[in-house]
Design a protein around this motif. Structure first.
Motif, PDB file in Angstrom:
ATOM      1  N   ALA A 156       0.815  -1.219   0.000  1.00  0.00           N
ATOM      2  CA  ALA A 156       0.000   0.000   0.000  1.00  0.00           C
ATOM      3  C   ALA A 156       0.846   1.264   0.000  1.00  0.00           C
ATOM      4  CB  ALA A 156      -0.922   0.006   1.221  1.00  0.00           C
ATOM      5  N   ARG A 157       2.176   1.105   0.148  1.00  0.00           N
ATOM      6  CA  ARG A 157       3.125   2.222   0.210  1.00  0.00           C
ATOM      7  C   ARG A 157       2.830   3.144   1.389  1.00  0.00           C
ATOM      8  NH1 ARG A 157       3.658   4.012  -6.215  1.00  0.00           N
ATOM      9  NH2 ARG A 157       3.745   1.888  -7.059  1.00  0.00           N
ATOM     10  N   VAL A 158       2.480   2.535   2.494  1.00  0.00           N
ATOM     11  CA  VAL A 158       2.341   3.274   3.746  1.00  0.00           C
ATOM     12  C   VAL A 158       3.692   3.213   4.448  1.00  0.00           C
ATOM     13  CG1 VAL A 158       1.150   3.401   5.973  1.00  0.00           C
ATOM     14  CG2 VAL A 158      -0.124   2.752   3.917  1.00  0.00           C
ATOM     15  N   ASP A 159       4.474   4.263   4.294  1.00  0.00           N
ATOM     16  CA  ASP A 159       5.856   4.248   4.770  1.00  0.00           C
ATOM     17  C   ASP A 159       5.983   4.542   6.254  1.00  0.00           C
ATOM     18  OD1 ASP A 159       6.780   3.708   2.176  1.00  0.00           O
ATOM     19  OD2 ASP A 159       6.703   5.847   1.660  1.00  0.00           O
ATOM     20  N   ASP A 160       5.000   5.195   6.821  1.00  0.00           N
ATOM     21  CA  ASP A 160       5.031   5.474   8.259  1.00  0.00           C
ATOM     22  C   ASP A 160       3.604   5.472   8.792  1.00  0.00           C
ATOM     23  OD1 ASP A 160       3.933   8.380   8.827  1.00  0.00           O
ATOM     24  OD2 ASP A 160       5.113   8.528   6.979  1.00  0.00           O
ATOM     25  N   LEU A 161       3.506   5.324  10.099  1.00  0.00           N
ATOM     26  CA  LEU A 161       2.189   5.271  10.743  1.00  0.00           C
ATOM     27  C   LEU A 161       1.991   6.450  11.686  1.00  0.00           C
ATOM     28  CD1 LEU A 161       2.174   1.427  11.397  1.00  0.00           C
ATOM     29  CD2 LEU A 161       0.744   2.659   9.760  1.00  0.00           C
ATOM     30  N   GLU A 162       2.678   7.530  11.417  1.00  0.00           N
ATOM     31  CA  GLU A 162       2.550   8.715  12.247  1.00  0.00           C
ATOM     32  C   GLU A 162       1.114   9.242  12.187  1.00  0.00           C
ATOM     33  OE1 GLU A 162       4.515  13.180  12.744  1.00  0.00           O
ATOM     34  OE2 GLU A 162       5.294  11.781  11.241  1.00  0.00           O
ATOM     35  N   GLY A 163       0.546   9.541  13.343  1.00  0.00           N
ATOM     36  CA  GLY A 163      -0.800  10.082  13.406  1.00  0.00           C
ATOM     37  C   GLY A 163      -1.902   9.055  13.281  1.00  0.00           C
ATOM     38  N   GLU A 214       0.864  -6.361  19.474  1.00  0.00           N
ATOM     39  CA  GLU A 214       1.124  -5.108  20.189  1.00  0.00           C
ATOM     40  C   GLU A 214       2.625  -4.862  20.300  1.00  0.00           C
ATOM     41  OE1 GLU A 214      -0.093  -3.054  24.458  1.00  0.00           O
ATOM     42  OE2 GLU A 214       0.216  -5.231  24.330  1.00  0.00           O
ATOM     43  N   ARG A 215       3.381  -5.887  20.691  1.00  0.00           N
ATOM     44  CA  ARG A 215       4.837  -5.745  20.817  1.00  0.00           C
ATOM     45  C   ARG A 215       5.476  -5.448  19.466  1.00  0.00           C
ATOM     46  NH1 ARG A 215       3.815  -9.946  24.637  1.00  0.00           N
ATOM     47  NH2 ARG A 215       4.211 -11.578  23.066  1.00  0.00           N
ATOM     48  N   ASP A 216       4.997  -6.127  18.430  1.00  0.00           N
ATOM     49  CA  ASP A 216       5.556  -5.901  17.088  1.00  0.00           C
ATOM     50  C   ASP A 216       5.321  -4.466  16.631  1.00  0.00           C
ATOM     51  OD1 ASP A 216       6.405  -8.528  16.935  1.00  0.00           O
ATOM     52  OD2 ASP A 216       4.671  -9.219  15.783  1.00  0.00           O
ATOM     53  N   LEU A 217       4.120  -3.947  16.884  1.00  0.00           N
ATOM     54  CA  LEU A 217       3.809  -2.576  16.457  1.00  0.00           C
ATOM     55  C   LEU A 217       4.604  -1.552  17.257  1.00  0.00           C
ATOM     56  CD1 LEU A 217      -0.058  -2.829  15.943  1.00  0.00           C
ATOM     57  CD2 LEU A 217       1.684  -2.556  14.169  1.00  0.00           C
ATOM     58  N   MET A 218       4.803  -1.799  18.532  1.00  0.00           N
ATOM     59  CA  MET A 218       5.621  -0.893  19.338  1.00  0.00           C
ATOM     60  C   MET A 218       7.056  -0.864  18.825  1.00  0.00           C
ATOM     61  SD  MET A 218       4.033  -1.785  23.107  1.00  0.00           S
ATOM     62  CE  MET A 218       5.351  -0.962  23.989  1.00  0.00           C
ATOM     63  N   ALA A 219       7.580  -2.045  18.460  1.00  0.00           N
ATOM     64  CA  ALA A 219       8.938  -2.101  17.922  1.00  0.00           C
ATOM     65  C   ALA A 219       9.016  -1.419  16.557  1.00  0.00           C
ATOM     66  CB  ALA A 219       9.395  -3.557  17.813  1.00  0.00           C
ATOM     67  N   ARG A 220       7.998  -1.581  15.740  1.00  0.00           N
ATOM     68  CA  ARG A 220       7.980  -0.998  14.397  1.00  0.00           C
ATOM     69  C   ARG A 220       7.917   0.529  14.449  1.00  0.00           C
ATOM     70  NH1 ARG A 220       6.461  -2.459   9.184  1.00  0.00           N
ATOM     71  NH2 ARG A 220       6.238  -4.616   9.868  1.00  0.00           N
ATOM     72  N   THR A 221       7.127   1.054  15.377  1.00  0.00           N
ATOM     73  CA  THR A 221       6.882   2.498  15.405  1.00  0.00           C
ATOM     74  C   THR A 221       7.699   3.246  16.449  1.00  0.00           C
ATOM     75  OG1 THR A 221       5.045   2.237  16.965  1.00  0.00           O
ATOM     76  CG2 THR A 221       4.516   2.145  14.607  1.00  0.00           C
ATOM     77  N   GLY A 222       8.297   2.509  17.390  1.00  0.00           N
ATOM     78  CA  GLY A 222       9.023   3.169  18.469  1.00  0.00           C
ATOM     79  C   GLY A 222       8.116   3.798  19.502  1.00  0.00           C
ATOM     80  N   ARG A 223       6.841   3.438  19.497  1.00  0.00           N
ATOM     81  CA  ARG A 223       5.915   4.017  20.469  1.00  0.00           C
ATOM     82  C   ARG A 223       6.110   3.366  21.839  1.00  0.00           C
ATOM     83  NH1 ARG A 223       0.175   4.840  17.150  1.00  0.00           N
ATOM     84  NH2 ARG A 223       1.127   5.754  15.277  1.00  0.00           N
ATOM     85  N   ILE A 263     -11.077   2.819  23.556  1.00  0.00           N
ATOM     86  CA  ILE A 263     -10.113   3.183  22.518  1.00  0.00           C
ATOM     87  C   ILE A 263     -10.631   4.339  21.669  1.00  0.00           C
ATOM     88  CG2 ILE A 263      -9.027   2.382  20.377  1.00  0.00           C
ATOM     89  CD1 ILE A 263      -8.895  -0.411  21.735  1.00  0.00           C
ATOM     90  N   LEU A 264     -11.879   4.263  21.259  1.00  0.00           N
ATOM     91  CA  LEU A 264     -12.425   5.305  20.393  1.00  0.00           C
ATOM     92  C   LEU A 264     -12.703   6.595  21.149  1.00  0.00           C
ATOM     93  CD1 LEU A 264     -14.817   3.302  18.056  1.00  0.00           C
ATOM     94  CD2 LEU A 264     -12.435   3.959  17.710  1.00  0.00           C
ATOM     95  N   GLY A 265     -12.685   6.534  22.471  1.00  0.00           N
ATOM     96  CA  GLY A 265     -12.807   7.742  23.258  1.00  0.00           C
ATOM     97  C   GLY A 265     -11.479   8.379  23.575  1.00  0.00           C
ATOM     98  N   ALA A 266     -10.373   7.688  23.183  1.00  0.00           N
ATOM     99  CA  ALA A 266      -9.040   8.205  23.468  1.00  0.00           C
ATOM    100  C   ALA A 266      -8.623   9.193  22.398  1.00  0.00           C
ATOM    101  CB  ALA A 266      -8.043   7.045  23.526  1.00  0.00           C
ATOM    102  N   PRO A 267      -7.659  10.080  22.692  1.00  0.00           N
ATOM    103  CA  PRO A 267      -7.153  10.992  21.670  1.00  0.00           C
ATOM    104  C   PRO A 267      -6.579  10.222  20.499  1.00  0.00           C
ATOM    105  CG  PRO A 267      -6.344  11.597  23.849  1.00  0.00           C
ATOM    106  CD  PRO A 267      -6.986  10.247  23.970  1.00  0.00           C
ATOM    107  N   THR A 268      -6.816  10.710  19.290  1.00  0.00           N
ATOM    108  CA  THR A 268      -6.301  10.054  18.106  1.00  0.00           C
ATOM    109  C   THR A 268      -4.841  10.427  17.884  1.00  0.00           C
ATOM    110  OG1 THR A 268      -8.468  10.086  17.083  1.00  0.00           O
ATOM    111  CG2 THR A 268      -6.605   9.786  15.613  1.00  0.00           C
ATOM    112  N   GLY A 269      -4.015   9.411  17.622  1.00  0.00           N
ATOM    113  CA  GLY A 269      -2.599   9.653  17.346  1.00  0.00           C
ATOM    114  C   GLY A 269      -1.773   9.571  18.605  1.00  0.00           C
ATOM    115  N   PRO A 270      -0.502   9.185  18.490  1.00  0.00           N
ATOM    116  CA  PRO A 270       0.342   8.969  19.650  1.00  0.00           C
ATOM    117  C   PRO A 270       0.626  10.231  20.445  1.00  0.00           C
ATOM    118  CG  PRO A 270       1.632   8.867  17.617  1.00  0.00           C
ATOM    119  CD  PRO A 270       0.197   8.904  17.220  1.00  0.00           C
ATOM    120  N   THR A 271       0.468  11.415  19.836  1.00  0.00           N
ATOM    121  CA  THR A 271       0.757  12.650  20.561  1.00  0.00           C
ATOM    122  C   THR A 271      -0.441  13.143  21.339  1.00  0.00           C
ATOM    123  OG1 THR A 271       0.120  14.031  18.681  1.00  0.00           O
ATOM    124  CG2 THR A 271       2.416  13.320  18.792  1.00  0.00           C
TER     125      THR A 271
END
Length: 373
Positions: free
Chosen positions: A132-139, A150-159, A353-361
């Motif tokens: 899909a050419r999604v190079d990053d998952l920021e936001g 969950e662990r894999d995504l944390m390692a992939r994104t550094g979150r 989850i859907l009540g939480a702020p969107t995006g890691p920031t």
């Protein structure tokens, strides 16, 4: 909200998408379901929320089949996704599977918050995001179906911890039990104990390993091996005496209710819904220790090292020859599934989850705030 499912098959991720749609619709949310492919779950989706097929699907699939035209296929995919979201005036896009991650581009172009619910192993996630050419998952709000994902995504994104939401995949228990009671015939009288597997026939699901297990077990003890599900790789679906493949079915649960032992021979399976479904039906599980299957099975079955066919066969033989152990594991499996994997807990966690702020920031407005406007 627009909920995107990559297809409408009777498999794990689309079944979870159906539960997401039902959970939200029952609480009054306006949901439109977009299915990238047709399938037997379309009617179920439509019964819950307005459901539409994705635009120009057949044309786009033909473009993807040509290596030369794949850049064009990608552009058409993004445009179709963008047109779909614009048409339905999405204020939130819930992408259920990285197989539909082309919608991340569309959501970003339209400046609509996006949730990506990941059901795939890290290797498959990488493949789908690259395609899909999604190079990053920021936001992007990330939801993981299992602790391993969950662990894999944390390692992939550094979150950090908490930067990826954990939402364990669960079946709709009431629906499952009702469908299991539907008339699906009955196994022939006098048959030996039944060892079952459910899923699409293929290498990832370990059909070849399962057939090896069947040969080892049947050499020393009578047993009927049955594989329920689509013939994804027909070359592997070779019936032999005592081994049957049912092929695709709109309702696998009556057959699963006949199993004396449920097996999962997968080489790769992050959090297979069929394991919890089998447990809810009171079936002891024998599985390879892959993904987060350990977190599912607990005391309700036996895990063996990945691809260790001899150990798998020994576990099956133990349960075939020890009725009390088989019964005890079946009871433990049902109790564990009812305690840990309820649709009520799923709905509650989804709302969190859907009540939480969107995006890691945490800079975007909350879903509840958008709905109130």
């Amino acid at each position: 909200m627009v909920l995107v499912t990559h297809d409408a098959s009777l498999t794990g991720a689309p079944m979870v998408a159906l539960l997401v749609a039902r959970s939200l619709a029952e609480q009054g949310d306006e949901v439109t379901v977009v299915s990238r492919r047709s399938g037997p779950l379309l009617a179920d989706f439509a019964a819950v929320a307005p459901t539409v097929p994705e635009l120009l699907y057949r044309v786009r699939r033909r473009l993807w089949e040509s290596r030369v035209l794949r850049p064009v296929a990608w552009i058409v995919d993004v445009l179709a996704a963008t047109a779909t979201l614009a048409r339905h005036r999405a204020d939130l896009v819930y992408v259920n599977s990285t197989a539909a991650s082309i919608y991340v581009h569309a959501a970003r172009w339209l400046k609509v918050p996006v949730v990506l619910h990941v059901h795939e192993s890290d290797a498959n996630t990488d493949m789908f995001l690259s395609q899909a050419r999604v190079d990053d998952l920021e936001g992007v709000e990330l939801v993981a179906c299992s602790p391993q994902v969950e662990r894999d995504l944390m390692a992939r994104t550094g979150r950090p911890s908490g930067g990826v939401h954990l939402l364990l995949s669960v079946p709709d228990a009431d629906r499952l039990r009702a469908m299991a009671c539907e008339d699906g015939g009955a196994p022939p009288a006098g048959d030996p104990l039944m060892v079952g597997a459910t899923g699409s026939v293929g290498h990832r699901k370990g059909t070849d390993l399962w057939l090896q297990v069947a040969r080892i077990v049947q050499a020393s003890h009578p047993a009927h091996f049955v594989w329920v599900g689509e013939l994804g790789d027909p070359a592997m679906a070779v019936p032999t005496p005592g081994v049957d493949f049912t092929g695709p079915t709109s309702n696998p649960y009556p057959a699963m209710a006949w199993f004396d032992i449920a097996t999962l021979p997968s080489r790769d399976d992050p959090f297979p819904l069929v394991v919890v479904e089998s447990m809810l039906l009171g079936k002891p599980v024998v599985a390879f220790d892959v993904g987060s299957v350990r977190d599912q099975v607990g005391e309700g079955g036996i895990l063996v090292p990945p691809e260790d066919v001899e150990a798998f066969a020994a576990a099956v033989l133990h349960l075939l020859t020890d009725e009390s152990a088989r019964a005890a594991l079946g009871v433990a499996a049902r109790e564990r599934a009812e305690r840990l994997f309820s649709s009520t807990a799923f709905t509650h966690r989804l709302r969190e989850i859907l009540g939480a702020p969107t995006g890691p920031t945490g800079q975007e407005p909350r879903i509840a705030a958008r709905q109130a406007r």
